[in-house]
Design an enzyme around this catalytic site. Structure first.
Site, PDB file in Angstrom:
ATOM      1  N   TYR A 138       2.258 -13.902  -1.619  1.00  0.00           N
ATOM      2  CA  TYR A 138       3.664 -13.665  -1.287  1.00  0.00           C
ATOM      3  C   TYR A 138       4.312 -14.902  -0.674  1.00  0.00           C
ATOM      4  CZ  TYR A 138       4.252  -8.593  -1.927  1.00  0.00           C
ATOM      5  OH  TYR A 138       4.408  -7.344  -2.440  1.00  0.00           O
ATOM      6  N   LYS A 188     -11.285  -9.175  -4.464  1.00  0.00           N
ATOM      7  CA  LYS A 188     -11.592  -9.431  -5.879  1.00  0.00           C
ATOM      8  C   LYS A 188     -12.496 -10.653  -5.909  1.00  0.00           C
ATOM      9  CE  LYS A 188     -11.039  -8.669 -10.324  1.00  0.00           C
ATOM     10  NZ  LYS A 188     -11.556  -7.464 -11.016  1.00  0.00           N
ATOM     11  N   ASP A 220      -9.907  -3.370  -8.352  1.00  0.00           N
ATOM     12  CA  ASP A 220      -9.725  -2.485  -9.512  1.00  0.00           C
ATOM     13  C   ASP A 220     -10.476  -1.175  -9.310  1.00  0.00           C
ATOM     14  OD1 ASP A 220     -12.089  -3.967  -9.658  1.00  0.00           O
ATOM     15  OD2 ASP A 220     -11.998  -4.284 -11.828  1.00  0.00           O
ATOM     16  N   ASP A 248       1.230   1.998  -2.296  1.00  0.00           N
ATOM     17  CA  ASP A 248       2.084   2.890  -3.107  1.00  0.00           C
ATOM     18  C   ASP A 248       1.235   3.965  -3.775  1.00  0.00           C
ATOM     19  OD1 ASP A 248       4.479   1.525  -2.595  1.00  0.00           O
ATOM     20  OD2 ASP A 248       5.103   1.608  -4.708  1.00  0.00           O
TER      21      ASP A 248
HETATM   22  C1  IPM Z   1       6.838  -3.015   0.398  1.00  0.00           C
HETATM   23  C2  IPM Z   1       7.826  -3.478  -0.645  1.00  0.00           C
HETATM   24  C3  IPM Z   1       8.112  -4.954  -0.408  1.00  0.00           C
HETATM   25  C4  IPM Z   1       6.804  -5.705  -0.596  1.00  0.00           C
HETATM   26  C5  IPM Z   1       9.211  -5.546  -1.293  1.00  0.00           C
HETATM   27  C6  IPM Z   1      10.488  -4.751  -1.195  1.00  0.00           C
HETATM   28  C7  IPM Z   1       9.456  -6.989  -0.962  1.00  0.00           C
HETATM   29  O1  IPM Z   1       7.346  -3.204  -1.923  1.00  0.00           O
HETATM   30  O2  IPM Z   1       7.151  -3.098   1.603  1.00  0.00           O
HETATM   31  O3  IPM Z   1       5.762  -2.560   0.014  1.00  0.00           O
HETATM   32  O4  IPM Z   1       6.429  -6.049  -1.728  1.00  0.00           O
HETATM   33  O5  IPM Z   1       6.132  -5.953   0.403  1.00  0.00           O
HETATM   34 MG    MG Z   2       5.553  -2.085  -1.958  1.00  0.00          MG
END
Ligand code: IPM
Ligand code: MG
Length: 353
Positions: A138, A188, A220, A248
């Site tokens: 990131y 990984k 994975d 997520d």
């Molecule tokens: C999260 C979101 C963010 C990330 C985005 C909106 C930059 O998906 O907080 O998980 O990727 O960290």
């Molecule tokens: Mg996210």
């Protein structure tokens, strides 16, 4: 307790309004909170051209904690990268050194039918994902898109220093020590050197936590195990990008991403608290968004930054009662239950509080 409130975009202002009502109710009961509002994300770009304006940075650095709604929306999709609303979020995480992201995935028994997985697979689920938040691909340099040999190439850098790995590993081991004492580190290492170092350092840090059982899993396989048998996990620790994806996935095991809060902490437990879900532009302004993840984020704030465990539990119990009483926003609706909007859900929480 000074709290910077950054509502952001989309449903952000609606859900934050309900969380602010909860904070104000606690204030009436004697909680010493002071709220100050600021701009972040798309609304900040509209007002100042910058998704994380200097004024917001000043407000957030002087506060003890930050309560954030959500950022982003389709109207910002064509902006240059440095003005994208998500940049505001990445900037505040980096500027405040919020390296430790705690994302609990808890299944409320009342919502067991909301999960797309079989009841037996998810009943009683209680996982904590600890995601490193200020490093990895990131933020790694170099990054960009440029011409090489007459064609465009895109590139990013996955990079972790041992200091960064060590400090997130400590957070994860400490979290596990307070729970079921099981930590699974996700990497990984069969392909990426960066995550070989990750694994080596986590193993080193483990020596300081003999009571916690450490395991390792390739990312994975971890993605697969999360849907095959999620209850095998207690605490998971991983880097920024893998953590983004796995959190997520884990959130959806619980049926609704609208129920899950998160905390992003620095070394002194100063924190930014936000729901895991996004700005949901498709439903914004309709009074149908679920404010519970944001209200639960207030509970996390009281627990982690302000050490007010009792008040945190008071909020969590109020929410449990709201669910038990059958109140449901659209995302968790079920026949036979009472459908409510965003504000009515806030009313319900306040009445049980
Ligand atoms: C999260 C979101 C963010 C990330 C985005 C909106 C930059 O998906 O907080 O998980 O990727 O960290
Ligand atoms: Mg996210």
């Amino acid at each position: 307790m000074k709290i910077a409130v950054l509502a952001g975009d989309g449903i952000g202002p609606e859900i934050i309004a309900q969380a602010v009502r909860v904070l104000n109710a606690l204030k009436t009961d004697g909680l010493n909170v002071e709220l100050e509002h600021g701009l972040i994300g798309g609304c900040a770009v509209d007002a100042t051209g910058d998704p994380y304006p200097e004024a917001t940075h000043r407000l957030a650095s002087h506060a003890d904690a930050v309560l954030l709604g959500a950022v982003g929306g389709p109207q910002y999709d064509d902006l240059p990268r440095h003005q994208r609303p998500e940049r505001g979020l990445l900037a505040i995480r980096k500027a405040l050194n919020l390296f430790a992201n705690l994302r609990p995935a808890i299944l409320y028994p009342e919502l067991a039918n909301a999960s797309s997985l079989k009841y037996d697979v998810v009943a009683g689920l209680d996982i904590m994902i600890v995601r490193e938040l200020t490093g990895d691909i990131y933020f790694g340099e170099p990054r960009g898109i440029e011409m090489r040999d007459h064609q465009r190439v895109g590139f990013n850098t996955m990079i972790y220093s041992e200091t960064e790995i060590r400090r997130i590993a400590h957070v994860a081991f400490k979290a596990a020590a307070k729970r079921q004492r099981k930590l699974c580190s996700v990497d990984k290492m069969n392909v990426l050197e960066c995550t070989q170092l990750w694994r080596d350092i986590v193993i080193e840090v483990a020596k300081e936590y003999p009571d916690v059982t450490l395991s390792h899993m390739l990312v994975d396989n971890a993605a697969m195990q999360l849907v095959r048998n999620p209850k095998q996990f207690d605490v998971m620790v991983t880097g920024n990008m893998f953590g983004d994806i796995l959190s997520d996935e884990a959130s959806m095991l619980t049926g609704s991403i609208g129920m899950l809060p998160s905390a992003s902490l620095d070394e002194n437990n100063k924190g930014l608290y936000e729901p895991i879900h996004g700005s949901a532009p498709d439903i914004s302004g309709k009074d149908i968004a679920n404010p519970l993840a944001t209200i639960l984020s207030v509970a996390m704030m009281l627990r982690y930054t302000f050490n007010q465990e009792e008040t945190a539990q008071r909020i969590e119990q109020a929410i449990q009662k709201v669910l038990a009483a059958g109140f449901r926003t659209r995302d968790i609706s079920e026949s036979g239950m009472t459908s409510v909007g965003t504000r009515e859900m806030g009313d319900a929480v306040l009445s049980f509080l």
